[in-house]
Design a protein around this motif. Structure first.
Motif, PDB file in Angstrom:
ATOM      1  N   UNK A 183       2.355  -4.239   1.064  1.00  0.00           N
ATOM      2  CA  UNK A 183       1.007  -3.970   0.575  1.00  0.00           C
ATOM      3  C   UNK A 183       1.048  -3.282  -0.796  1.00  0.00           C
ATOM      4  N   UNK A 184       1.898  -2.266  -0.912  1.00  0.00           N
ATOM      5  CA  UNK A 184       1.989  -1.512  -2.171  1.00  0.00           C
ATOM      6  C   UNK A 184       2.452  -2.410  -3.311  1.00  0.00           C
ATOM      7  N   UNK A 185       3.470  -3.226  -3.065  1.00  0.00           N
ATOM      8  CA  UNK A 185       3.956  -4.130  -4.121  1.00  0.00           C
ATOM      9  C   UNK A 185       2.857  -5.100  -4.543  1.00  0.00           C
ATOM     10  N   UNK A 186       2.087  -5.577  -3.571  1.00  0.00           N
ATOM     11  CA  UNK A 186       0.983  -6.481  -3.868  1.00  0.00           C
ATOM     12  C   UNK A 186      -0.090  -5.836  -4.724  1.00  0.00           C
ATOM     13  N   UNK A 187      -0.169  -4.515  -4.656  1.00  0.00           N
ATOM     14  CA  UNK A 187      -1.147  -3.762  -5.457  1.00  0.00           C
ATOM     15  C   UNK A 187      -0.524  -3.204  -6.738  1.00  0.00           C
ATOM     16  N   UNK A 201       8.978   0.344  15.374  1.00  0.00           N
ATOM     17  CA  UNK A 201       7.642   0.547  14.803  1.00  0.00           C
ATOM     18  C   UNK A 201       7.747   1.207  13.442  1.00  0.00           C
ATOM     19  N   UNK A 202       8.612   2.205  13.294  1.00  0.00           N
ATOM     20  CA  UNK A 202       8.779   2.880  12.004  1.00  0.00           C
ATOM     21  C   UNK A 202       9.221   1.888  10.930  1.00  0.00           C
ATOM     22  N   UNK A 203      10.201   1.037  11.261  1.00  0.00           N
ATOM     23  CA  UNK A 203      10.677   0.050  10.287  1.00  0.00           C
ATOM     24  C   UNK A 203       9.597  -0.970   9.955  1.00  0.00           C
ATOM     25  N   UNK A 204       8.796  -1.331  10.939  1.00  0.00           N
ATOM     26  CA  UNK A 204       7.697  -2.267  10.719  1.00  0.00           C
ATOM     27  C   UNK A 204       6.642  -1.660   9.793  1.00  0.00           C
ATOM     28  N   UNK A 205       6.322  -0.393  10.009  1.00  0.00           N
ATOM     29  CA  UNK A 205       5.351   0.302   9.146  1.00  0.00           C
ATOM     30  C   UNK A 205       5.846   0.340   7.701  1.00  0.00           C
ATOM     31  N   UNK A 206       7.121   0.652   7.513  1.00  0.00           N
ATOM     32  CA  UNK A 206       7.692   0.702   6.168  1.00  0.00           C
ATOM     33  C   UNK A 206       7.574  -0.667   5.501  1.00  0.00           C
ATOM     34  N   UNK A 207       7.894  -1.724   6.227  1.00  0.00           N
ATOM     35  CA  UNK A 207       7.813  -3.074   5.667  1.00  0.00           C
ATOM     36  C   UNK A 207       6.372  -3.443   5.315  1.00  0.00           C
ATOM     37  N   UNK A 208       5.434  -3.157   6.204  1.00  0.00           N
ATOM     38  CA  UNK A 208       4.029  -3.481   5.970  1.00  0.00           C
ATOM     39  C   UNK A 208       3.491  -2.747   4.746  1.00  0.00           C
ATOM     40  N   UNK A 209       3.741  -1.447   4.689  1.00  0.00           N
ATOM     41  CA  UNK A 209       3.216  -0.642   3.582  1.00  0.00           C
ATOM     42  C   UNK A 209       3.895  -1.033   2.268  1.00  0.00           C
ATOM     43  N   UNK A 210       5.197  -1.264   2.304  1.00  0.00           N
ATOM     44  CA  UNK A 210       5.913  -1.658   1.091  1.00  0.00           C
ATOM     45  C   UNK A 210       5.368  -2.975   0.542  1.00  0.00           C
TER      46      UNK A 210
END
Length: 93
Positions: free
Chosen positions: A78-82, A67-76
């Motif tokens: 999203x952040x790059x997209x912004x 879950x921690x690795x999944x959260x990092x991937x999701x947020x990363x």
């Protein structure tokens, strides 16, 4: 006489998702990320954001490794997209 042969189930190791300070990602963006991806209240999100800002890093949440690795991937993603260079890491607790 029956002997119980119950096996103890070991709890999974926990890992912290750590946000790191940078000079480009806005504080408001960090608050949005904490509320959206980590379910933090506005007050908690702002406190974590201030910790990141003043101390250089802060824990967004603690989860099992997957879950921690999944959260990092999701947020990363999203952040790059912004256009934000927000950096997150997973650290063993």
């Amino acid at each position: 006489m029956l002997l119980s042969t119950r096996k103890k189930v070991k709890r999974p190791d926990l890992y912290a998702v750590v946000l790191h300070n940078d000079d480009y990602t806005s504080q408001e963006f960090v608050v949005i990320v904490l509320k959206t991806f980590f379910g933090k209240s506005d007050t908690d999100a702002r406190q974590i954001m201030l910790t990141v800002h003043h101390k250089g890093s802060g824990i967004a949440g603690t989860y099992t490794r997957d879950i921690a690795e999944s959260k990092v991937a999701q947020v990363s993603d999203f952040a790059r997209g912004q256009g934000a260079p927000l950096r997150l890491t997973v650290e063993s607790r």
